[in-house]
Design a protein around this motif. Structure first.
Motif, PDB file in Angstrom:
ATOM      1  N   ASN A 153      -3.902  -6.038 -10.668  1.00 50.11           N
ATOM      2  CA  ASN A 153      -4.046  -5.534  -9.307  1.00 50.11           C
ATOM      3  C   ASN A 153      -5.527  -5.549  -8.967  1.00 50.11           C
ATOM      4  O   ASN A 153      -6.338  -4.978  -9.695  1.00 50.11           O
ATOM      5  CB  ASN A 153      -3.480  -4.106  -9.252  1.00 50.11           C
ATOM      6  N   ASP A 168      -7.282  -4.388 -18.624  1.00 49.00           N
ATOM      7  CA  ASP A 168      -8.384  -4.375 -17.657  1.00 49.00           C
ATOM      8  C   ASP A 168      -9.332  -5.547 -17.878  1.00 49.00           C
ATOM      9  O   ASP A 168      -9.870  -6.110 -16.920  1.00 49.00           O
ATOM     10  CB  ASP A 168      -9.146  -3.050 -17.762  1.00 49.00           C
ATOM     11  N   GLY A 187      -7.033  -1.914  -6.484  1.00 50.90           N
ATOM     12  CA  GLY A 187      -7.135  -0.528  -6.910  1.00 50.90           C
ATOM     13  C   GLY A 187      -5.803   0.130  -7.166  1.00 50.90           C
ATOM     14  O   GLY A 187      -5.131  -0.154  -8.160  1.00 50.90           O
ATOM     15  N   GLU A 188      -5.374   0.981  -6.273  1.00 50.48           N
ATOM     16  CA  GLU A 188      -4.209   1.829  -6.513  1.00 50.48           C
ATOM     17  C   GLU A 188      -2.907   1.036  -6.568  1.00 50.48           C
ATOM     18  O   GLU A 188      -2.626   0.209  -5.705  1.00 50.48           O
ATOM     19  CB  GLU A 188      -4.105   2.874  -5.399  1.00 50.48           C
ATOM     20  N   SER A 200       0.838  -1.198   0.000  1.00 53.33           N
ATOM     21  CA  SER A 200       0.000   0.000   0.000  1.00 53.33           C
ATOM     22  C   SER A 200       0.877   1.255   0.000  1.00 53.33           C
ATOM     23  O   SER A 200       2.088   1.195   0.226  1.00 53.33           O
ATOM     24  CB  SER A 200      -0.896   0.006   1.237  1.00 53.33           C
TER      25      SER A 200
END
Length: 407
Positions: free
Chosen positions: A220, A299, A223-224, A191
């Motif tokens: 992933n 994606d 998310g980020e 993170s």
């Protein structure tokens, strides 16, 4: 025995070649192919390879490059428009500012990693390797004459190393820290808070550099994606490696790259100039098209990988003795399997290691996986989930049945 006969018994191979281990993932894939060639119905979950085809627009760009006669040598660090497109990608996806002279394009992310290690590490220097780690990290360090220092994360923390662990492991001999996020083999994702704490530690030790392997960036599930190079206090000491094999299903094309401050990038360019020179011209044009095409195809693949992850986790929760953290990225599961150590196979052999277990499953279940020993986690095993749903269901049905035979 004559002197000549005695000399003939001495291996001509260098100590370097004799000490180096074959890649465990490649070795298991080789065994798998041998069984398939003999007619066995083996399900291969040992290789980190997407089962998707390269998107058509990327193939079309390669065909166009051939038609255009783009078949000559390329600059060692990559063709200029691809290097600029990589800079644009870093700005778009990671909010990182690089110039083309900071980019070195190579024959896969593996070569980029090796270039960086060989360019930074001197004999006797230490390289902290976050463990579990990708199988080639330790061998790359050995090849450079360095000493790999595995630093193990706990299962409870998804095998992620903490900043406190890193602080305690750094010595005056530490030159480099290596890690991947999303991680191969665990699927763990660091993170922003976790990498920020690691950046604070590195900022206090200006003699230590970091090699961040981000090849699974697009795969992933949380998310980020955070890059260590985003933290300004360590930006100039981070070498970021990425590529096209995972996010664009371009494994056989062999195309990767690194970004670093100019002096480190130039050192990597020099290293590459003496080993392979510039990578394939056609592949580079394909990579340029991939980056210009955005990440919509990636994606779509990620949605499938997430579904497959959840499918497999739903199956393995019913396999006794498997302790499997939930991966936040990549396309693997990495269960702790030591509950099976000491058990006996139907033909009377004892399972002492995860390698023993992997070979047993290969021969009994006809499912190929990779021993955790190669990843610095000898009590674990890696299974790829980059296979069709029906293959995964059948593979883990077989695994469960074979494990039930162990006494």
């Amino acid at each position: 025995m004559s002197e000549n006969a005695t000399l003939a018994l001495v291996s001509p191979l260098s100590a370097r070649a004799q000490d180096m281990q074959e890649s465990a993932t490649i070795a298991m894939a080789k065994k798998c192919r041998e069984l398939i060639a003999k007619g066995f119905d083996v399900i291969n979950l040992s290789f980190g390879e997407p089962d998707f085809q390269t998107p058509q627009y990327i193939k079309d760009a390669a065909k166009q490059a051939l038609d255009d006669g783009f078949t000559f040598y390329t600059p060692v660090p990559g063709i200029p428009d691809l290097r600029q497109a990589i800079c644009d990608k870093f700005k778009r996806d990671n909010n990182l500012d690089f110039q083309p002279n900071q980019i070195v394009v190579g024959t896969g992310a593996k070569q980029a990693l090796a270039n960086a290690v060989m360019s930074l590490v001197n004999p006797g220097e230490e390289v902290i390797v976050f463990s579990p780690y990708w199988v080639s990290y330790e061998e790359m360090v050995k090849l450079a004459g360095g000493t790999a220092i595995p630093l193990r994360g706990t299962l409870e923390n998804e095998y992620k190393v903490t900043a406190a662990q890193l602080e305690a492991a750094i010595t005056p001999r530490t030159k480099l820290v290596m890690y991947s996020s999303p991680c191969n083999p665990t699927g763990a994702v660091f993170s922003r808070e976790e990498l920020g704490a690691i950046a604070e530690v590195l900022a206090r030790h200006p003699h230590v550099y970091a090699l961040a392997d981000e090849i699974y960036e697009y795969i992933n599930f949380v998310g980020e994606h955070v890059s260590l190079a985003q933290f300004p206090e360590v930006h100039d000491r981070v070498i970021t490696v990425n590529g096209f094999s995972k996010g664009y299903a371009m494994t056989g094309w062999r195309l990767g790259y690194l970004a670093a401050r100019p002096d480190i990038a130039y050192a990597c360019e020099k290293m590459q100039s003496q080993i392979t020179s510039g990578t394939c011209s056609i592949t580079q044009r394909a990579g340029l098209a991939a980056l210009r095409g955005g990440r919509s195809s990636a994606d779509e693949m990620v949605a499938a990988y997430r579904r497959r992850r959840d499918l497999v986790l739903g199956i393995v929760k019913d396999i006794p003795g498997f302790k499997t953290p939930t991966p936040s990225g990549a396309f693997y599961i990495f269960p702790e399997v030591s509950a099976y150590f000491g058990r006996t196979t139907p033909d009377g052999r004892t399972i002492n290691t995860s390698m023993d277990l992997a070979l047993y499953l290969l021969n009994d279940a006809l499912v190929s996986a990779v021993s955790g020993e190669a990843f610095g986690a000898p009590e674990c095993m890696r299974f790829s989930t980059a296979a069709a749903d029906d293959k995964l269901v059948e593979a883990f049905r077989r695994v469960k049945a074979s494990l039930a035979k162990l006494a």
